[in-house]
Design a protein around this motif. Structure first.
Motif, short mmCIF file in Angstrom:
data_model
loop_
_atom_site.label_atom_id
_atom_site.label_comp_id
_atom_site.label_asym_id
_atom_site.label_seq_id
_atom_site.Cartn_x
_atom_site.Cartn_y
_atom_site.Cartn_z
N ASP A 179 0.85 -1.19 0.00
CA ASP A 179 0.00 0.00 0.00
C ASP A 179 0.89 1.24 0.00
OD1 ASP A 179 -2.36 1.27 -0.09
OD2 ASP A 179 -3.11 0.57 1.85
N ARG A 180 1.70 1.36 -1.03
CA ARG A 180 2.75 2.39 -1.03
C ARG A 180 2.18 3.81 -1.02
NH1 ARG A 180 6.23 4.19 -5.36
NH2 ARG A 180 8.36 4.69 -4.65
N ASP A 181 1.10 4.05 -1.76
CA ASP A 181 0.53 5.41 -1.77
C ASP A 181 0.06 5.80 -0.37
OD1 ASP A 181 1.06 5.90 -4.39
OD2 ASP A 181 -0.91 5.23 -5.10
N VAL A 230 23.14 7.81 -3.80
CA VAL A 230 24.46 7.47 -4.33
C VAL A 230 24.38 6.92 -5.74
CG1 VAL A 230 24.46 5.09 -3.44
CG2 VAL A 230 26.62 6.31 -3.71
N ASP A 231 23.19 6.48 -6.16
CA ASP A 231 23.07 5.74 -7.41
C ASP A 231 22.90 6.71 -8.60
OD1 ASP A 231 22.16 4.25 -9.61
OD2 ASP A 231 21.31 2.73 -8.31
N PRO A 232 23.91 6.75 -9.49
CA PRO A 232 23.83 7.71 -10.61
C PRO A 232 22.68 7.41 -11.58
CG PRO A 232 25.71 6.22 -10.90
CD PRO A 232 25.12 5.92 -9.54
N SER A 249 12.56 9.63 4.42
CA SER A 249 13.19 8.55 3.67
C SER A 249 12.17 7.43 3.48
CB SER A 249 14.41 8.03 4.43
OG SER A 249 15.12 7.11 3.62
N SER A 250 12.28 6.71 2.35
CA SER A 250 11.40 5.55 2.16
C SER A 250 12.15 4.40 1.52
CB SER A 250 10.16 5.92 1.33
OG SER A 250 10.50 6.34 0.04
N THR A 251 11.89 3.21 2.07
CA THR A 251 12.36 1.93 1.52
C THR A 251 13.86 1.95 1.22
OG1 THR A 251 10.27 2.06 0.29
CG2 THR A 251 11.56 0.07 0.02
N LEU A 269 29.69 0.63 -7.53
CA LEU A 269 29.25 1.15 -6.22
C LEU A 269 29.27 0.13 -5.10
CD1 LEU A 269 26.13 3.40 -6.83
CD2 LEU A 269 28.41 4.05 -6.08
N TRP A 270 28.86 -1.08 -5.43
CA TRP A 270 28.80 -2.14 -4.42
C TRP A 270 29.69 -3.29 -4.89
CZ3 TRP A 270 24.21 0.60 -5.58
CH2 TRP A 270 23.71 1.36 -4.53
N PRO A 271 31.03 -3.11 -4.77
CA PRO A 271 31.94 -4.13 -5.31
C PRO A 271 31.76 -5.48 -4.62
CG PRO A 271 33.13 -2.48 -4.02
CD PRO A 271 31.72 -2.01 -4.13
C1 LIG Z 1 14.51 0.78 -2.99
S1 LIG Z 1 15.33 2.31 -3.28
C2 LIG Z 1 14.18 3.49 -2.60
C3 LIG Z 1 14.24 4.80 -3.32
C4 LIG Z 1 13.15 5.81 -2.96
N1 LIG Z 1 13.35 6.35 -1.63
C5 LIG Z 1 11.77 5.19 -3.10
O1 LIG Z 1 11.16 4.87 -2.07
O2 LIG Z 1 11.31 5.03 -4.23
C6 LIG Z 1 16.69 2.34 -2.12
C7 LIG Z 1 17.60 3.53 -2.35
O3 LIG Z 1 18.61 3.58 -1.35
C8 LIG Z 1 19.78 4.08 -1.98
N2 LIG Z 1 20.96 3.76 -1.18
C9 LIG Z 1 21.37 2.55 -0.74
N3 LIG Z 1 22.56 2.67 -0.10
C10 LIG Z 1 22.89 3.97 -0.16
C11 LIG Z 1 24.02 4.72 0.31
N4 LIG Z 1 25.03 4.11 0.94
N5 LIG Z 1 24.05 6.05 0.11
C12 LIG Z 1 23.03 6.67 -0.55
N6 LIG Z 1 21.95 6.02 -1.02
C13 LIG Z 1 21.87 4.69 -0.82
C14 LIG Z 1 19.78 3.35 -3.31
O4 LIG Z 1 20.67 3.92 -4.24
C15 LIG Z 1 18.32 3.46 -3.69
O5 LIG Z 1 18.05 4.63 -4.40
#
Ligand SMILES: C[S@@+](CC[C@H](N)C(=O)[O-])C[C@H]1O[C@@H](n2cnc3c(N)ncnc32)[C@H](O)[C@@H]1O
Length: 256
Positions: free
Chosen positions: A25-27, A76-78, A123-125, A212-214
């Motif tokens: 129920d994300r909304d 962090v994700d480009p 922040s979410s998820t 990013l995540w080696p």
């Molecule tokens: C499932 S997504 C959720 C994105 C958005 N908040 C949403 O609810 O649609 C998780 C996010 O956490 C970010 N994330 C994970 N580790 C991170 C870090 N160390 N620094 C910054 N962002 C990070 C990911 O790049 C990703 O965009």
């Protein structure tokens, strides 16, 4: 058959749909988050930090709801930043995109002039991805980034403690819901990323993301909701507690 490129705004729409397969129920989550936020902070010109913003789910919705608000969206994700920025843009100068890694102890420096002046950190998820040490440091940074009466709201997978029967049953129900959603045609995480890989404009960002995540994909630690509440109090928030819950999706609030 080769997958066709998808315009960035379509990828953002598909992101939102895809995420509902994982958060039933994300909304409603955003509705409650903003209800709590606007009750605690009734001003119209809020300045908000969207932490681990992805393509801007919180920022996009909040700036539409509050036409005088401003947001700084950090991730962090480009790839996700490019999709967010390419779709939502700067919303008449009210949305700023910042690339920063929460694992870097100095990440707040990337925020520039807004540091210390946020009314809310949202922040979410996302924060459940962080190691417990990074999570606690992130909450400490968040406290310092907020104005004295600021508020933090984290809508996230905040499970019952590891090994508990409540966690097992909640995870099982969530899995059944997800399987039902996917069987009903909802897009999966994997299929969404496949569409991203077919978009030539994202090739450079994808290459950058690969580094990013080696360590590769890892199980999240899934710090329990109790851990999050304790970490918020330990960081210096005056109050911390859950204001909404569906199985283990919860919204935890920290009041400065
Ligand atoms: C499932 S997504 C959720 C994105 C958005 N908040 C949403 O609810 O649609 C998780 C996010 O956490 C970010 N994330 C994970 N580790 C991170 C870090 N160390 N620094 C910054 N962002 C990070 C990911 O790049 C990703 O965009």
């Amino acid at each position: 058959m080769t997958a066709q490129p998808t315009p960035l705004p379509d990828l953002l729409t598909r992101w939102d749909v895809q995420q509902t397969a994982y958060i039933a129920d994300r909304d409603r989550v955003y509705e409650v988050m903003f209800e709590v936020l606007t009750h605690l902070k009734p001003a119209e010109d809020l300045v908000v930090l969207d932490l681990a913003c992805g393509p801007g789910a919180i920022s996009g919705r909040l700036l539409e709801l509050l036409p005088k608000a401003r947001a700084v969206a950090v991730d962090v994700d480009p790839v996700l930043l490019a999709i967010g920025e390419g779709s939502l843009g700067e919303v008449d100068g009210r949305l700023r995109w910042v690339r920063a890694d929460l694992r870097d102890p100095d990440w707040p420096e990337a925020l520039g002039e807004d540091a210390g002046a946020f009314d809310a950190v949202l922040s979410s998820t996302a924060l459940h991805w962080l190691d417990p040490a990074v999570l606690t440091a992130t909450y400490r940074h968040a406290l310092r980034l907020l104005r004295p009466d600021g508020v933090l709201l984290n809508a996230d997978y905040l499970p019952h403690p590891q090994g508990s029967r409540l966690r097992a049953v909640s995870d099982a129900i969530a899995l059944t819901r997800r399987e039902r959603a996917l069987a009903g045609g909802a897009e999966s995480w994997e299929s969404w990323w496949e569409a991203v890989r077919a978009e030539p404009a994202l090739a450079d960002a994808l290459a950058e993301r690969a580094a990013l995540w080696p360590e590769g994909a890892r199980d999240w630690t899934g710090a329990s909701h109790r851990f999050h509440e304790a970490a918020l109090l330990d960081a210096g928030f005056a109050e911390a507690g859950v204001v909404w819950q569906d199985l283990q999706e919860r919204i935890v609030v920290g009041l400065r």
